[in-house]
Design a protein around this motif. Structure first.
Motif, PDB file in Angstrom:
ATOM      1  N   LYS A   1       0.838  -1.210   0.000  1.00 39.06           N
ATOM      2  CA  LYS A   1       0.000   0.000   0.000  1.00 39.06           C
ATOM      3  C   LYS A   1       0.868   1.254   0.000  1.00 39.06           C
ATOM      4  CE  LYS A   1      -3.916   0.766   1.920  1.00 39.06           C
ATOM      5  NZ  LYS A   1      -4.834   0.616   0.785  1.00 39.06           N
ATOM      6  N   ILE A   2       1.920   1.234   0.865  1.00 38.11           N
ATOM      7  CA  ILE A   2       2.794   2.408   0.950  1.00 38.11           C
ATOM      8  C   ILE A   2       3.513   2.627  -0.371  1.00 38.11           C
ATOM      9  CG2 ILE A   2       4.780   3.393   2.144  1.00 38.11           C
ATOM     10  CD1 ILE A   2       3.938   1.646   4.573  1.00 38.11           C
ATOM     11  N   ALA A   3       3.928   1.508  -1.008  1.00 38.42           N
ATOM     12  CA  ALA A   3       4.639   1.641  -2.279  1.00 38.42           C
ATOM     13  C   ALA A   3       3.737   2.275  -3.331  1.00 38.42           C
ATOM     14  CB  ALA A   3       5.113   0.260  -2.744  1.00 38.42           C
ATOM     15  N   VAL A   4       2.489   1.809  -3.388  1.00 43.57           N
ATOM     16  CA  VAL A   4       1.561   2.388  -4.366  1.00 43.57           C
ATOM     17  C   VAL A   4       1.339   3.868  -4.068  1.00 43.57           C
ATOM     18  CG1 VAL A   4      -0.808   2.340  -5.183  1.00 43.57           C
ATOM     19  CG2 VAL A   4       0.419   0.215  -4.847  1.00 43.57           C
ATOM     20  N   HIS A   5       1.189   4.174  -2.772  1.00 43.47           N
ATOM     21  CA  HIS A   5       0.956   5.568  -2.394  1.00 43.47           C
ATOM     22  C   HIS A   5       2.142   6.444  -2.787  1.00 43.47           C
ATOM     23  CE1 HIS A   5       0.446   8.981   0.427  1.00 43.47           C
ATOM     24  NE2 HIS A   5      -0.802   8.832   0.079  1.00 43.47           N
ATOM     25  N   TRP A   6       3.367   5.916  -2.553  1.00 43.90           N
ATOM     26  CA  TRP A   6       4.558   6.681  -2.949  1.00 43.90           C
ATOM     27  C   TRP A   6       4.586   6.861  -4.459  1.00 43.90           C
ATOM     28  CZ3 TRP A   6       8.756   5.264  -6.041  1.00 43.90           C
ATOM     29  CH2 TRP A   6       9.804   6.193  -6.073  1.00 43.90           C
ATOM     30  N   PHE A   7       4.261   5.784  -5.170  1.00 44.29           N
ATOM     31  CA  PHE A   7       4.309   5.805  -6.629  1.00 44.29           C
ATOM     32  C   PHE A   7       3.341   6.834  -7.207  1.00 44.29           C
ATOM     33  CE2 PHE A   7       3.485   4.056 -10.867  1.00 44.29           C
ATOM     34  CZ  PHE A   7       4.783   3.854 -11.295  1.00 44.29           C
TER      35      PHE A   7
ATOM     36  N   LEU B   1      14.828  11.077  -4.644  1.00 45.41           N
ATOM     37  CA  LEU B   1      14.499   9.669  -4.878  1.00 45.41           C
ATOM     38  C   LEU B   1      14.764   8.831  -3.638  1.00 45.41           C
ATOM     39  CD1 LEU B   1      15.658   8.892  -8.507  1.00 45.41           C
ATOM     40  CD2 LEU B   1      13.385   8.574  -7.534  1.00 45.41           C
ATOM     41  N   LEU B   2      15.801   9.200  -2.859  1.00 48.15           N
ATOM     42  CA  LEU B   2      16.092   8.444  -1.641  1.00 48.15           C
ATOM     43  C   LEU B   2      15.225   8.917  -0.473  1.00 48.15           C
ATOM     44  CD1 LEU B   2      19.977   8.293  -1.828  1.00 48.15           C
ATOM     45  CD2 LEU B   2      18.397   6.393  -2.079  1.00 48.15           C
ATOM     46  N   ALA B   3      14.924  10.218  -0.441  1.00 47.06           N
ATOM     47  CA  ALA B   3      14.273  10.783   0.749  1.00 47.06           C
ATOM     48  C   ALA B   3      12.769  10.562   0.741  1.00 47.06           C
ATOM     49  CB  ALA B   3      14.576  12.268   0.859  1.00 47.06           C
ATOM     50  N   THR B   4      12.101  10.703  -0.421  1.00 47.63           N
ATOM     51  CA  THR B   4      10.639  10.623  -0.404  1.00 47.63           C
ATOM     52  C   THR B   4      10.110   9.244   0.018  1.00 47.63           C
ATOM     53  OG1 THR B   4      10.751  10.373  -2.799  1.00 47.63           O
ATOM     54  CG2 THR B   4      10.141  12.536  -1.950  1.00 47.63           C
ATOM     55  N   PRO B   5      10.724   8.114  -0.411  1.00 49.48           N
ATOM     56  CA  PRO B   5      10.219   6.846   0.144  1.00 49.48           C
ATOM     57  C   PRO B   5      10.394   6.762   1.643  1.00 49.48           C
ATOM     58  CG  PRO B   5      11.868   6.443  -1.571  1.00 49.48           C
ATOM     59  CD  PRO B   5      11.807   7.898  -1.380  1.00 49.48           C
ATOM     60  N   LEU B   6      11.496   7.336   2.113  1.00 51.45           N
ATOM     61  CA  LEU B   6      11.743   7.352   3.555  1.00 51.45           C
ATOM     62  C   LEU B   6      10.650   8.152   4.275  1.00 51.45           C
ATOM     63  CD1 LEU B   6      13.921   6.217   5.316  1.00 51.45           C
ATOM     64  CD2 LEU B   6      15.280   8.236   4.943  1.00 51.45           C
ATOM     65  N   LEU B   7      10.305   9.301   3.691  1.00 55.68           N
ATOM     66  CA  LEU B   7       9.248  10.123   4.291  1.00 55.68           C
ATOM     67  C   LEU B   7       7.921   9.370   4.281  1.00 55.68           C
ATOM     68  CD1 LEU B   7       9.993  13.634   2.726  1.00 55.68           C
ATOM     69  CD2 LEU B   7      10.697  12.746   4.931  1.00 55.68           C
ATOM     70  N   SER B   8       7.628   8.681   3.174  1.00 57.37           N
ATOM     71  CA  SER B   8       6.375   7.932   3.100  1.00 57.37           C
ATOM     72  C   SER B   8       6.329   6.835   4.156  1.00 57.37           C
ATOM     73  CB  SER B   8       6.210   7.303   1.718  1.00 57.37           C
ATOM     74  OG  SER B   8       5.996   8.291   0.751  1.00 57.37           O
ATOM     75  N   LEU B   9       7.463   6.143   4.339  1.00 62.10           N
ATOM     76  CA  LEU B   9       7.492   5.035   5.300  1.00 62.10           C
ATOM     77  C   LEU B   9       7.326   5.539   6.727  1.00 62.10           C
ATOM     78  CD1 LEU B   9      10.367   2.983   3.685  1.00 62.10           C
ATOM     79  CD2 LEU B   9       8.054   2.158   4.050  1.00 62.10           C
ATOM     80  N   ILE B  10       8.063   6.620   7.070  1.00 62.75           N
ATOM     81  CA  ILE B  10       7.945   7.167   8.428  1.00 62.75           C
ATOM     82  C   ILE B  10       6.542   7.708   8.639  1.00 62.75           C
ATOM     83  CG2 ILE B  10       8.812   8.902  10.028  1.00 62.75           C
ATOM     84  CD1 ILE B  10      11.477   8.760   8.527  1.00 62.75           C
ATOM     85  N   GLY B  11       6.044   8.422   7.601  1.00 61.59           N
ATOM     86  CA  GLY B  11       4.711   9.008   7.723  1.00 61.59           C
ATOM     87  C   GLY B  11       3.645   7.951   7.913  1.00 61.59           C
ATOM     88  N   ALA B  12       3.817   6.807   7.244  1.00 62.83           N
ATOM     89  CA  ALA B  12       2.796   5.762   7.325  1.00 62.83           C
ATOM     90  C   ALA B  12       2.609   5.285   8.762  1.00 62.83           C
ATOM     91  CB  ALA B  12       3.184   4.592   6.428  1.00 62.83           C
ATOM     92  N   ILE B  13       3.712   5.229   9.544  1.00 59.38           N
ATOM     93  CA  ILE B  13       3.591   4.802  10.952  1.00 59.38           C
ATOM     94  C   ILE B  13       2.674   5.758  11.700  1.00 59.38           C
ATOM     95  CG2 ILE B  13       4.864   4.322  13.061  1.00 59.38           C
ATOM     96  CD1 ILE B  13       7.319   3.826  11.350  1.00 59.38           C
ATOM     97  N   CYS B  14       2.908   7.067  11.503  1.00 58.75           N
ATOM     98  CA  CYS B  14       2.114   8.059  12.228  1.00 58.75           C
ATOM     99  C   CYS B  14       0.672   8.066  11.744  1.00 58.75           C
ATOM    100  CB  CYS B  14       2.738   9.434  12.074  1.00 58.75           C
ATOM    101  SG  CYS B  14       4.370   9.520  12.774  1.00 58.75           S
ATOM    102  N   VAL B  15       0.457   7.880  10.430  1.00 60.78           N
ATOM    103  CA  VAL B  15      -0.913   7.813   9.924  1.00 60.78           C
ATOM    104  C   VAL B  15      -1.632   6.623  10.547  1.00 60.78           C
ATOM    105  CG1 VAL B  15      -2.331   7.571   7.876  1.00 60.78           C
ATOM    106  CG2 VAL B  15      -0.265   8.896   7.769  1.00 60.78           C
TER     107      VAL B  15
END
Lengths: 58, 262, 227
Positions: C103-109, C141-155
């Motif tokens: 889900k996170i990958a699709v959201h990042w994509f 490219l390196l930072a935005t997946p990281l932001l999505s992953l960290i953000g997903a925990i808080c969401v």
């Protein structure tokens, strides 16, 4: 005594930081007391409500 | 059963902890006040003025203990959150959430006293120094935990969610410190050190350590008081909580609810 | 009824999420528009001198994309929570962390990748220096997946709340600080002709760790808030 209060010219900074220290910590210690009063009042209300419901009304 | 685990389980039960906390809390407050008064006398009156900073350095006696406490409270919160999440101990949930407000208070004190110290020493209220920036992020982490705890209706679920956030934060905290340090060297910011070349006189050291002890005791005093409230809130329907509620004097708010039922 | 293999479940989930995004493809433009507006505000506030803008360009673009990503985070679980499919996901026999990673990958994509594509355009608006552009893209490219992953925990922690916008920002932004520092730091180092490999490598290392740990943490957080 006034020498002590002046703190070598830094009195304002020293005393205001000590004031912040004591005021914030005093608030931090008083807050649980207020909270306890609130919790107790709420629980007492709940308890009385339940009791008045179970007791038969005359 | 092992004696140690027996006591551990007994202490973990809310009524036993409540009784213990009621006895211990005044001692914590009292000892903290006495030790704090001695430390203040030692720090403000007995200790000599610093040869570089004059009397302004006397802010150290509250600034450094508050900074230590801001970290100690966070670690205490994270450890309790971990215990609460892994072993589902009710007491740990309450303890973790009870330590957050005091930790935030100490972080706030650290920031304010640091800036009050920085004004005469550096000539500015705020500098983007590595330690100041990390402390600011720490304050935001505390506020996030407190905010999440109060945003969720169910008390136990709120404690677990906020505890989880505290654990994420404890992983993040060293990374923040490291990254801010790196960023600070990149920008070659002010590398001012408040403590000189770390040679501190004994007359300055003992009030500092005594004050640190006093702030720890104060922290435990407020922690016990908050934990008692939290346990009462969670266990509101249990027998031990009911007896405490009935024994308490109805205050102004309580009297109003009582009248409405007569 | 058989549950099917985990691989099939992941594929179905990805296809479903992509279909849902495609049906509301108008919304996908919103983060880009937001980032564009934020970037456009800076020349208006600071004046149009190219020298001033060039100095702040990389940092401004980074912050604008970070905020746009923050606004888009809310949609990660929102509709799934409201129609109940999120609880089905938690109850499914497949590992929840893996499903959430999909889900996170699709959201990042669908949200972050368009932003990265738009980043060179934003750079032109702020007169971004030519040598910085590839570094900025690599850092994003390196930072935005990281932001999505960290953000997903808080969401996941705030998923049940009605109005979580401001609280989500308070939870997420302190955790974003290191990513921002390293990402924008690499760009600034490149702008000053300093070596910029180290921060990019740190971002890569953090991304590898987060790819493993964050979905697990996200799953644990989701179990807490749906319990």
């Amino acid at each position: 005594m006034s020498d002590f209060l002046a703190m070598g010219g830094y009195g304002t900074y020293v005393w205001s930081s000590y004031a912040v220290f004591f005021i914030v910590l005093a608030i931090d210690a008083l807050a649980p007391r207020a909270q306890r009063r609130r919790v107790l009042a709420e629980l007492r209300g709940r308890l009385l409500r339940r009791r008045s419901r179970t007791l038969p009304t005359p | 059963m092992n004696v140690l685990t027996y006591w551990f389980h007994k202490l973990g039960s809310p009524p036993v902890f409540d009784r213990l906390a009621r006895v211990l809390a005044p001692w914590c407050y009292g000892l903290a006040l006495v030790l704090g008064a001695i430390a203040l006398y030692g720090g403000l009156a007995l200790a000599p003025a610093d040869y570089q900073q004059g009397d302004a350095y006397r802010i150290i006696f509250i600034h450094v203990p508050a900074a230590w406490m801001s970290l100690f409270a966070y670690i205490f919160m994270a450890v309790n959150a971990f215990i609460a999440l892994v072993w589902r101990i009710k007491l740990s949930e309450v303890l973790a959430m009870a330590s957050a407000p005091t930790g935030a208070a100490f972080t706030f004190i650290t920031l304010v006293t640091g800036s009050l110290w920085g004004k005469p020493m550096w000539g500015t209220w705020w500098t983007w120094d590595a330690r100041l920036t990390s402390e600011l992020v720490l304050l935001f982490l505390y506020l996030g935990v407190i905010g999440l705890y109060h945003a969720i209706e169910d008390r136990r679920q709120a404690a677990r969610a906020a505890g989880f956030l505290a654990l994420v934060g404890v992983v993040n905290l060293p990374i923040v410190h490291f990254s801010v340090n790196w960023w600070n060297t990149l920008h070659q910011g002010s590398t001012v050190r408040l403590l000189g070349p770390s040679k501190i006189d004994a007359a300055m050291l003992w009030p500092l350590l005594l004050m640190a002890l006093a702030t720890h005791l104060w922290f435990f005093g407020t922690l016990l008081a908050r934990t008692r409230n939290g346990l009462l809130e969670i266990d509101g329907g249990k027998d031990w909580a009911r007896s405490i509620v009935l024994a308490s004097q109805p205050g102004a708010a309580g009297a109003a609810t009582e009248r409405s039922h007569v | 009824m058989t549950a099917g293999s985990t691989l099939i479940a992941c594929r179905a989930l990805v296809r479903r999420d992509l279909t849902l995004v495609w049906r509301r493809r108008g919304d996908a433009l919103n983060p880009i528009l937001f980032a564009l507006i934020v970037v456009a505000l800076f020349p208006l506030a600071l004046g149009p001198e190219p020298e001033v803008l060039r100095r702040i360009a990389a940092g401004v673009i980074f912050v604008a994309l970070l905020l746009a990503g923050l606004l888009a985070l809310d949609t990660l679980f929102r509709s799934d929570y409201e129609d109940g499919s999120l609880e089905q996901l938690v109850l499914s026999p497949h590992p929840l962390a893996l499903l959430l990673a999909c889900k996170i990958a699709v959201h990042w994509f669908t949200t972050a990748l368009p932003l990265i594509v738009a980043a060179p355009l934003l750079g032109e608006l702020l007169h971004l220096a030519d040598p910085v552009r590839p570094v900025l893209l690599a850092a994003l490219l390196l930072a935005t997946p990281l932001l999505s992953l960290i953000g997903a925990i808080c969401v996941a922690l705030t998923v049940g709340m009605h109005r979580s916008g401001m609280l989500l920002a308070l939870l997420v932004l302190p955790l974003y600080v290191p990513v921002l520092i390293f990402g924008a730091g690499a760009c600034n180092a490149a702008g000053n002709a300093l070596p910029y490999a180290a921060p990019l490598l740190w971002l890569g290392a953090a991304l590898v760790v987060a790819l493993v740990v964050a979905p697990l943490a996200c799953a644990a957080a989701l179990r807490i808030s749906l319990s």
